[in-house]
Design a protein around this motif. Structure first.
Motif, PDB file in Angstrom:
ATOM      1  N   VAL A  76       0.839  -1.201   0.000  1.00  0.00           N
ATOM      2  CA  VAL A  76       0.000   0.000   0.000  1.00  0.00           C
ATOM      3  C   VAL A  76       0.875   1.253   0.000  1.00  0.00           C
ATOM      4  N   ALA A  77       1.891   1.253   0.857  1.00  0.00           N
ATOM      5  CA  ALA A  77       2.792   2.410   0.901  1.00  0.00           C
ATOM      6  C   ALA A  77       3.436   2.651  -0.464  1.00  0.00           C
ATOM      7  N   GLN A  78       3.931   1.584  -1.072  1.00  0.00           N
ATOM      8  CA  GLN A  78       4.579   1.722  -2.377  1.00  0.00           C
ATOM      9  C   GLN A  78       3.581   2.106  -3.454  1.00  0.00           C
ATOM     10  N   GLY A  79       2.346   1.598  -3.343  1.00  0.00           N
ATOM     11  CA  GLY A  79       1.332   1.940  -4.330  1.00  0.00           C
ATOM     12  C   GLY A  79       1.019   3.416  -4.344  1.00  0.00           C
ATOM     13  N   TYR A  80       0.951   4.015  -3.155  1.00  0.00           N
ATOM     14  CA  TYR A  80       0.697   5.456  -3.096  1.00  0.00           C
ATOM     15  C   TYR A  80       1.864   6.251  -3.688  1.00  0.00           C
ATOM     16  N   ARG A  81       3.066   5.901  -3.278  1.00  0.00           N
ATOM     17  CA  ARG A  81       4.204   6.685  -3.777  1.00  0.00           C
ATOM     18  C   ARG A  81       4.370   6.500  -5.286  1.00  0.00           C
ATOM     19  N   ALA A  82       4.129   5.303  -5.789  1.00  0.00           N
ATOM     20  CA  ALA A  82       4.265   5.071  -7.228  1.00  0.00           C
ATOM     21  C   ALA A  82       3.199   5.813  -8.023  1.00  0.00           C
ATOM     22  N   SER A  83       2.021   5.951  -7.458  1.00  0.00           N
ATOM     23  CA  SER A  83       0.924   6.623  -8.164  1.00  0.00           C
ATOM     24  C   SER A  83       0.972   8.135  -8.016  1.00  0.00           C
ATOM     25  N   LYS A  84       1.881   8.632  -7.166  1.00  0.00           N
ATOM     26  CA  LYS A  84       2.021  10.082  -6.926  1.00  0.00           C
ATOM     27  C   LYS A  84       0.749  10.681  -6.330  1.00  0.00           C
ATOM     28  N   ILE A  85       0.040   9.893  -5.561  1.00  0.00           N
ATOM     29  CA  ILE A  85      -1.111  10.416  -4.814  1.00  0.00           C
ATOM     30  C   ILE A  85      -0.629  10.714  -3.399  1.00  0.00           C
ATOM     31  N   PRO A  86      -0.679  11.967  -2.951  1.00  0.00           N
ATOM     32  CA  PRO A  86      -0.141  12.304  -1.625  1.00  0.00           C
ATOM     33  C   PRO A  86      -0.866  11.571  -0.504  1.00  0.00           C
ATOM     34  N   VAL A  87      -0.116  11.156   0.502  1.00  0.00           N
ATOM     35  CA  VAL A  87      -0.689  10.549   1.690  1.00  0.00           C
ATOM     36  C   VAL A  87       0.328  10.662   2.815  1.00  0.00           C
ATOM     37  N   ASP A  88      -0.159  10.865   4.023  1.00  0.00           N
ATOM     38  CA  ASP A  88       0.706  10.999   5.196  1.00  0.00           C
ATOM     39  C   ASP A  88       0.616   9.822   6.136  1.00  0.00           C
ATOM     40  N   GLY A  89      -0.608   9.375   6.441  1.00  0.00           N
ATOM     41  CA  GLY A  89      -0.781   8.408   7.509  1.00  0.00           C
ATOM     42  C   GLY A  89      -1.165   7.032   7.022  1.00  0.00           C
ATOM     43  N   LEU A  90      -0.628   6.009   7.676  1.00  0.00           N
ATOM     44  CA  LEU A  90      -1.051   4.624   7.483  1.00  0.00           C
ATOM     45  C   LEU A  90      -1.561   4.103   8.826  1.00  0.00           C
ATOM     46  N   HIS A  91      -2.747   3.508   8.811  1.00  0.00           N
ATOM     47  CA  HIS A  91      -3.402   3.068  10.037  1.00  0.00           C
ATOM     48  C   HIS A  91      -3.655   1.572   9.948  1.00  0.00           C
ATOM     49  N   ILE A  92      -3.072   0.826  10.889  1.00  0.00           N
ATOM     50  CA  ILE A  92      -3.112  -0.625  10.885  1.00  0.00           C
ATOM     51  C   ILE A  92      -4.055  -1.069  11.997  1.00  0.00           C
ATOM     52  N   ASP A  93      -5.012  -1.881  11.643  1.00  0.00           N
ATOM     53  CA  ASP A  93      -6.014  -2.319  12.612  1.00  0.00           C
ATOM     54  C   ASP A  93      -5.419  -3.382  13.541  1.00  0.00           C
ATOM     55  N   ILE A  94      -6.281  -4.122  14.234  1.00  0.00           N
ATOM     56  CA  ILE A  94      -5.832  -5.108  15.212  1.00  0.00           C
ATOM     57  C   ILE A  94      -5.037  -6.235  14.576  1.00  0.00           C
ATOM     58  N   ASP A  95      -5.007  -6.297  13.237  1.00  0.00           N
ATOM     59  CA  ASP A  95      -4.137  -7.251  12.545  1.00  0.00           C
ATOM     60  C   ASP A  95      -2.681  -7.115  12.992  1.00  0.00           C
ATOM     61  N   PHE A  96      -2.299  -5.924  13.436  1.00  0.00           N
ATOM     62  CA  PHE A  96      -0.913  -5.647  13.829  1.00  0.00           C
ATOM     63  C   PHE A  96      -0.529  -6.380  15.106  1.00  0.00           C
ATOM     64  N   GLN A  97      -1.520  -6.768  15.897  1.00  0.00           N
ATOM     65  CA  GLN A  97      -1.243  -7.255  17.246  1.00  0.00           C
ATOM     66  C   GLN A  97      -0.833  -8.735  17.249  1.00  0.00           C
ATOM     67  N   ASN A  98      -0.201  -9.113  18.303  1.00  0.00           N
ATOM     68  CA  ASN A  98       0.142 -10.503  18.558  1.00  0.00           C
ATOM     69  C   ASN A  98      -1.111 -11.214  19.072  1.00  0.00           C
ATOM     70  N   ASN A  99      -1.775 -11.954  18.164  1.00  0.00           N
ATOM     71  CA  ASN A  99      -3.003 -12.673  18.529  1.00  0.00           C
ATOM     72  C   ASN A  99      -4.044 -11.762  19.162  1.00  0.00           C
ATOM     73  N   TYR A 100      -4.172 -10.545  18.597  1.00  0.00           N
ATOM     74  CA  TYR A 100      -5.206  -9.593  19.001  1.00  0.00           C
ATOM     75  C   TYR A 100      -5.102  -9.197  20.465  1.00  0.00           C
ATOM     76  N   ARG A 101      -3.873  -9.078  20.930  1.00  0.00           N
ATOM     77  CA  ARG A 101      -3.639  -8.609  22.295  1.00  0.00           C
ATOM     78  C   ARG A 101      -3.231  -7.142  22.231  1.00  0.00           C
ATOM     79  N   VAL A 102      -4.009  -6.312  22.864  1.00  0.00           N
ATOM     80  CA  VAL A 102      -3.816  -4.870  22.767  1.00  0.00           C
ATOM     81  C   VAL A 102      -2.424  -4.473  23.262  1.00  0.00           C
ATOM     82  N   PHE A 103      -1.857  -3.450  22.675  1.00  0.00           N
ATOM     83  CA  PHE A 103      -0.540  -2.873  22.964  1.00  0.00           C
ATOM     84  C   PHE A 103       0.626  -3.728  22.442  1.00  0.00           C
ATOM     85  N   THR A 104       0.342  -4.840  21.786  1.00  0.00           N
ATOM     86  CA  THR A 104       1.418  -5.695  21.304  1.00  0.00           C
ATOM     87  C   THR A 104       1.609  -5.525  19.801  1.00  0.00           C
ATOM     88  N   SER A 105       2.712  -6.072  19.306  1.00  0.00           N
ATOM     89  CA  SER A 105       2.964  -6.144  17.868  1.00  0.00           C
ATOM     90  C   SER A 105       3.336  -7.582  17.533  1.00  0.00           C
TER      91      SER A 105
END
Length: 927
Positions: A307-336
Motif C-alpha cells: 500500500v505504501a509503495q502503491g501510493y508513492r508510485a501513483s504520486k497520490i499524496p498521503v501521510d498516515g497509514l493506520h493498521i487495525d488489530i491485525d498488527f497485534q500478537n493474537n489480538y492482544r492490545v498494545f502488542t505487535s
C-alpha cells in the motif's frame, strides 16, 4: 430496578406521570449561587452564574441534595468572567441582572426565563417545566420553542439535515455498526437522527436569525446538559401521541439535572463560552490534516508495504497509514506481532524514511491471555510491555466473559468477519477459526479508567509502541465500550458497580457516556508522561495526536473523532456534511468519515468491473472529505476488494490525485483555521451562518455547502441530494452569501472570472455543472488565501516550499496566519511560533498589502514568500516599504533571483511580488 437501554420513544416526560419541581418556598444567595428550597420539604435546586452570559441550573430529585459536590468529566473551567449579581425579590419572582443577562425565577410555581438586553431568548414552559419521575433519579426540562428558532449542535448525529428541528435524539454511546441498528435502537437508516451513535455530546444550540416581536434582535444560546448517563433531546417532535408543538425537552435517565445556558448575539459567542467551559482542542501535528489510509485487513508487512509503495508510485499524496488489530500478537492490545510484522522496528523505520506516519488500533478489551512483562513472545523473547497484571494491580480491570458465537457475523471486537481477503495466519485459541466460525469462552477484561490509578496504568502501556516502534499517533477504538455479549445495548452491564473516580460506586449506567472520554484522557496523559523520558528525541518532542471513535463532551481536549463504521452507501454520504459541521459546533473541530465507507453497502467497490455509479460515489465522497478536517480512506479489506484510490480504474486515480494535491497546497488555510479554533473555539469547517449570521438566507443552505475558515466556500457534489450526482457530470445549486461578491476558485493560474454578487443563488441557467474532477468552490472578494507553491507527497517532504499569499480584489480585509514547525511542542512550551497579521486595502487605483509579525519566535525555512495580487491590472509601479521594486521579465527569474522584485503575469492578470523574509513589517503598494 435493573438498568437498561431505553429507546427514544420510551423516555416519556410528556405523559403526565412525572412531577414538576413545584413551589419555591425560600431562597438564599451565596456569591454567584442562589439556592432555592422546594416543596416537598428537603427538595432544592440551585441557579448559578459562571459569567455575565452563563447560567447554570442544578436539580437533584432527592431529599437534601449536596450542590457543593462537583464531579464532571467534561467541565474544566467554571469561571467565564467577572459577574456581579443584582438580585431583586418581587414577591412572586426573583429578578437577577448580570449586566448582560436578566434572569427571572418564578416562585409559585418554579419557572426560569432568560432575557438578553431585555428580550426573552429562553424560557421554561409556564408550569410543567423541570420535572422528575417519583422514586427514581430521572429528570427532564421543558422549554419553549419560539417561531423561527433553529436547533443545531448535538455532537455526532445521523441525518441529512444540520438543523434538528422536529426530531427526537438519543444520547447513548453505542457501537452502531454501519449505522444499521434496528428495532429498539432505530430504523437502520443512516439518515435517522434518532440513532444512538459512538459519541455523545448533549449540547443544544438555538439560533434565531429572525425572532418574532417588535424590535426583536437575532440571538443564540447554547444549552449543555452535563450528564454522562443516557440522555435525550426532543425538539418539537410529537412522540407517543403527545403533542410537542411549540416546545422542546431534554433529560436523563439517571443522576441530576445539571445544565449550562450560554447566551450571545451569535453562535460564535456561544462556542467561545462552551469551549472555555469544556476546554479547547490543542493544535495537532500538521500531518494530521493531511490524507490518511487505513484498513482492517492489512494483516502483514507485505500488504502494508504494498500500500505504501502503491501510493508513492501513483504520486497520490498521503501521510498516515493506520493498521487495525491485525498488527497485534493474537489480538492482544498494545502488542505487535513478530510473525506478521517481522523486524517491526525496521519496517516502521522504512515507512518513516518514506514520509509515512503510522498508528495502530488500541481497543478497550484486554484479553485474559495478554502477555506480561517478561513473558515470552512469538520468538521466545521476553515481552517489553505490561498489560493485564498491571491493570489488575491498579484495581482497574472489569472482568467480562464471552460465550458462544458472536451475533451477526462479527468477531469479538465487533469487526466484520473475513471475506474476500484470506488471512493466512492461524487464529489463536478461543478466537475465530479459519472457516470464520468461533470458539466459545473468549475471555477478556475492560479497564476501569474512571480512577486516576487505572488511567495512569493504562497510559503506561504505550511504552513498547512509542519507545521501540516510534509510533506517531494513536487510533483509539471501541471505547463505547463495545461489547457484543450484552446485545440489548452492546456495552458493559449497566448494573455493574464502578468507582466513578471519587471513591463513590455507581452503576455503569450513570457514567456510561463518559467511558470513552476517560480512556482518551488516560491515553493522552500516558503519552505525555512517556514522551518526557523517551530515549528518542523525535518522540520526546512530538505532539500527541489521537483519532478516536467515541467520546463525550470535552473530548476535544484529547482527540479528534472519526464518525464510526459507516456503510458504503450514498444515503450515509448525505449525512456527512451536517454531521461534521454539528461536531464542530459542539467543540470538536477535527472530524470526518471513513472515505468510501468502512463497511459494505449499496455503493461498495465492485471487483473486476468499471461500475460508473460506484466509482462516482467514491470520488464524490473523497472530494467532500478533502475539505473536511479529518481526511482518511478506511475500510474492511476482509469484506471489500480494495478502496485505495490508486487501485480504481481511470479516471478515479487522476480525479483523486487532483483534489488531494489541492488539499496539500491549501494546508496553510486548514492550519490557520485550526489555530483560530485553539483561541476562540470556532471550528475549522463552518456552516454558512457561522460566518455570515446577518444573512438570513444562509440558514437555508447548511446541508451541502460550508466554509473552510472564513472566506473559502465549498459546495461539493453530494450524490444523495441530486440524481445527476451519480453520473460523471453533475449539476447543483450554490448559494453565495450576501457579504460578497464572490470569485470562482481555480487551483491553476488563470484570469479571475467575473465576480458574482453576494446573495446570489446559482440556479436555472447559472446552475453549477461539474465534471467528475470538479468541485464548486468560491472565494470571497477581498479574501487573503495562503497556499503552498507545490503539493507535497507528504507533509514535510519539501524542506523549502514557499508560501503564496493570494490577495483577491475587493473590500478591505485582514487575515491572521500562524507558522510553527508543525510537529514539536516547542510552540506551546517555548513560544516558538510566528503570528502574522496580513491586511489589504484598496483606494482608487492603489492596492496596499501589509504583512506584520505580531509574535516572532519562529523562522520558517523559506527565505522568501510571494504576494499574488489577483486581478490587479498591469502595474505602473510597485513599492516595498516605500522603495520601488524591479520588474522581472519571467516568473522563474524572479524565483531564482534571491531578492525582492515583482512579475506581471499578463495571462492571469496577476502581479506576483517576491518578498525576502528578513523584515518584521512589510508594506507593498501597487498602482
Amino acid at each position: 430496578m435493573a438498568h437498561r437501554f431505553v429507546p427514544v420513544n420510551e423516555f416519556t416526560p410528556n405523559n403526565g406521570d412525572w412531577v414538576p419541581a413545584g413551589t419555591v418556598t425560600s431562597h438564599q444567595q451565596t456569591g454567584r449561587n442562589i439556592l432555592s428550597q422546594l416543596t416537598p420539604a428537603g427538595m432544592a435546586l440551585q441557579v448559578s452564574f459562571l459569567g455575565p452570559l452563563c447560567v447554570r441550573v442544578r436539580f437533584s430529585p432527592i431529599s437534601h441534595p449536596n450542590y457543593n459536590q462537583e464531579l464532571s468529566y467534561a467541565v474544566v473551567n467554571r469561571d467565564l468572567g467577572n459577574v456581579t449579581l443584582n438580585v431583586v425579590n418581587n414577591g412572586d419572582h426573583l429578578m437577577i441582572d448580570t449586566g448582560s443577562l436578566q434572569v427571572r425565577i418564578d416562585l409559585k410555581p418554579y419557572r426560569l426565563q432568560v432575557f438578553r438586553n431585555n428580550q426573552l431568548i429562553c424560557a421554561d414552559e409556564p408550569t410543567y417545566n423541570l420535572v422528575y419521575y417519583p422514586n427514581a433519579s430521572v429528570v427532564a426540562n421543558f422549554k419553549t420553542y419560539p417561531a423561527n428558532a433553529r436547533y443545531c449542535g448535538f455532537g455526532e448525529r445521523a441525518g441529512d439535515q444540520l438543523f434538528k428541528n422536529q426530531t427526537s435524539l438519543n444520547f447513548f454511546n453505542f457501537d452502531n455498526y454501519a449505522y444499521a441498528a434496528m428495532g429498539r435502537w432505530g430504523t437502520g437508516d443512516p439518515r435517522d437522527p434518532s440513532l444512538p451513535l459512538y459519541c455523545s455530546i448533549p449540547l443544544l444550540i438555538e439560533v434565531n436569525p429572525n425572532p418574532v416581536g417588535a424590535n426583536a434582535r437575532p440571538y443564540a444560546y447554547g444549552l449543555f446538559l452535563d450528564n454522562p448517563a443516557q440522555s435525550f433531546f426532543n425538539i418539537g417532535f410529537t412522540d407517543y401521541g403527545r403533542s410537542m408543538y411549540g416546545k422542546y425537552y431534554f433529560g436523563s435517565l439517571y443522576g441530576e439535572m445539571d445544565y449550562y445556558l450560554m447566551a450571545g448575539d451569535y453562535v460564535a459567542d456561544v462556542l467561545k463560552q462552551y469551549t472555555a467551559l469544556t476546554g479547547r482542542a490543542p493544535l495537532p501535528p500538521r500531518y494530521a490534516l493531511g490524507f490518511h489510509q487505513g484498513a482492517y485487513g492489512y494483516y502483514d508487512h507485505t500488504l502494508l508495504m504494498n500500500v505504501a509503495q502503491g501510493y508513492r508510485a501513483s504520486k497520490i499524496p498521503v501521510d498516515g497509514l493506520h493498521i487495525d488489530i491485525d498488527f497485534q500478537n493474537n489480538y492482544r492490545v498494545f502488542t505487535s506481532s513478530k510473525m506478521k510484522f517481522p523486524n517491526t522496528d525496521q519496517i516502521m523505520a522504512a515507512l518513516h524514511a518514506n514520509g509515512f506516519k503510522w498508528s495502530t488500533n488500541i481497543t478497550a478489551l484486554v484479553k485474559n491471555d495478554s502477555p506480561q512483562l517478561g513473558d515470552l513472545d512469538e520468538d521466545g523473547q521476553p515481552t517489553p510491555y505490561t498489560t493485564r497484571d498491571a491493570l489488575v494491580t491498579a484495581g482497574a480491570m472489569i472482568p467480562e466473559q464471552y460465550e458462544g458465537q458472536p451475533p451477526g457475523g462479527r468477531d469479538y471486537l465487533g469487526h466484520c468477519t473475513y471475506g474476500p481477503v484470506a488471512n493466512p495466519y492461524p487464529a489463536p485459541p478461543h478466537e475465530r477459526r479459519a472457516d470464520g466460525t468461533y470458539d466459545a469462552n473468549i475471555a477478556g477484561r475492560y479497564p476501569n479508567i474512571f480512577g486516576a490509578a487505572g488511567r495512569q496504568t493504562w497510559g503506561d502501556q504505550y511504552r513498547h509502541l512509542l519507545y521501540d516502534l516510534l509510533m506517531d499517533m494513536v487510533w483509539q477504538d471501541m471505547q463505547c465500550p463495545a461489547v457484543d455479549q450484552f446485545r440489548d445495548y452492546k456495552s458493559l452491564p449497566l448494573d455493574l458497580m464502578l468507582d466513578r473516580g471519587d471513591g463513590i460506586r455507581v452503576p455503569h449506567a450513570y457514567i456510561h457516556n463518559a467511558y470513552g472520554l476517560n480512556m482518551l484522557r488516560a491515553t493522552w496523559e500516558g503519552l505525555g508522561r512517556l514522551r518526557q523520558n523517551a530515549p528518542d528525541a523525535g518522540v520526546r518532542n512530538a505532539r500527541n495526536f489521537i483519532i478516536a471513535r467515541g467520546g463525550y463532551a470535552g473530548m476535544q481536549r484529547y482527540a479528534a473523532l472519526w464518525t464510526g463504521d459507516s456503510p458504503a452507501d450514498r444515503r450515509y454520504l448525505s449525512t456527512l456534511i451536517p454531521q461534521v459541521l454539528n461536531l464542530g459546533l459542539s467543540g470538536v473541530p477535527i472530524s470526518g468519515s471513513d472515505v468510501g465507507g468502512f463497511s459494505v453497502g449499496a455503493d461498495s467497490t465492485q471487483p473486476n468491473a468499471r461500475n460508473v455509479t460506484h466509482y462516482v460515489v467514491f470520488v464524490r465522497w473523497l472530494q467532500i472529505s478533502a475539505f473536511l478536517p479529518w481526511f482518511r480512506d478506511h475500510y474492511t479489506a476482509y469484506d471489500k476488494d480494495y478502496q485505495e484510490p490508486y487501485r480504481y480504474p481511470e479516471p478515479v486515480p487522476t480525479c483523486c490525485r487532483k483534489i488531494i494535491e489541492l488539499r496539500y497546497r491549501l494546508m496553510p488555510l486548514f492550519y490557520d483555521a485550526m489555530y483560530e479554533c485553539t483561541q476562540s473555539g470556532v471550528p475549522v469547517c463552518r456552516p454558512l451562518f457561522l460566518n455570515d449570521p446577518g444573512d438570513v438566507n444562509t440558514y437555508d443552505h447548511v446541508n451541502d455547502q460550508f466554509y473552510v475558515g472564513r472566506d473559502f466556500l465549498v459546495a461539493p457534489i453530494v450524490p444523495a441530494f441530486d440524481p445527476s450526482g451519480l453520473s460523471e457530470n453533475a449539476t447543483r445549486e450554490v448559494y453565495l452569501p450576501a457579504d460578497g461578491p464572490w470569485y470562482g476558485f481555480g487551483d491553476s493560474p488563470g484570469k479571475l472570472g467575473t465576480p458574482v454578487p453576494g446573495g446570489t443563488l446559482l440556479t436555472g441557467p447559472t446552475v453549477w455543472r461539474a465534471t467528475l474532477d470538479q468541485v464548486p468552490i468560491y472565494v470571497r472578494a477581498g479574501a487573503i488565501l495562503p497556499m503552498r507553491t507545490r503539493a507535497e507527497q507528504y507533509v514535510g517532504q519539501l524542506h523549502v516550499n514557499p508560501l503564496v499569499l493570494n490577495i483577491y480584489p475587493g473590500p478591505d480585509r485582514s487575515y491572521r496566519m500562524y507558522l510553527d514547525d508543525g510537529i514539536t511542542r516547542e510552540a506551546d512550551d517555548q513560544g516558538a511560533y510566528r503570528l502574522v497579521e496580513i491586511a489589504q486595502q484598496t483606494a482608487g487605483r492603489v492596492r496596499r498589502v501589509s504583512v506584520n509579525r505580531r509574535h516572532d519566535q519562529y523562522k520558517p525555512p523559506e527565505s522568501y514568500f510571494t504576494v499574488a495580487l489577483l486581478g490587479s491590472g498591469q502595474p505602473t509601479g510597485v513599492t516595498l516599504n516605500g522603495q520601488p521594486l524591479t520588474s522581472a521579465p519571467y516568473a522563474d527569474q524572479l524565483a531564482t533571483s534571491g531578492s525582492d522584485g515583482y512579475f506581471w503575469d499578463s495571462t492571469a492578470e496577476t502581479t506576483y511580488v517576491q518578498v525576502m523574509d528578513n523584515r518584521p513589517q512589510v508594506t507593498i503598494q501597487i498602482t
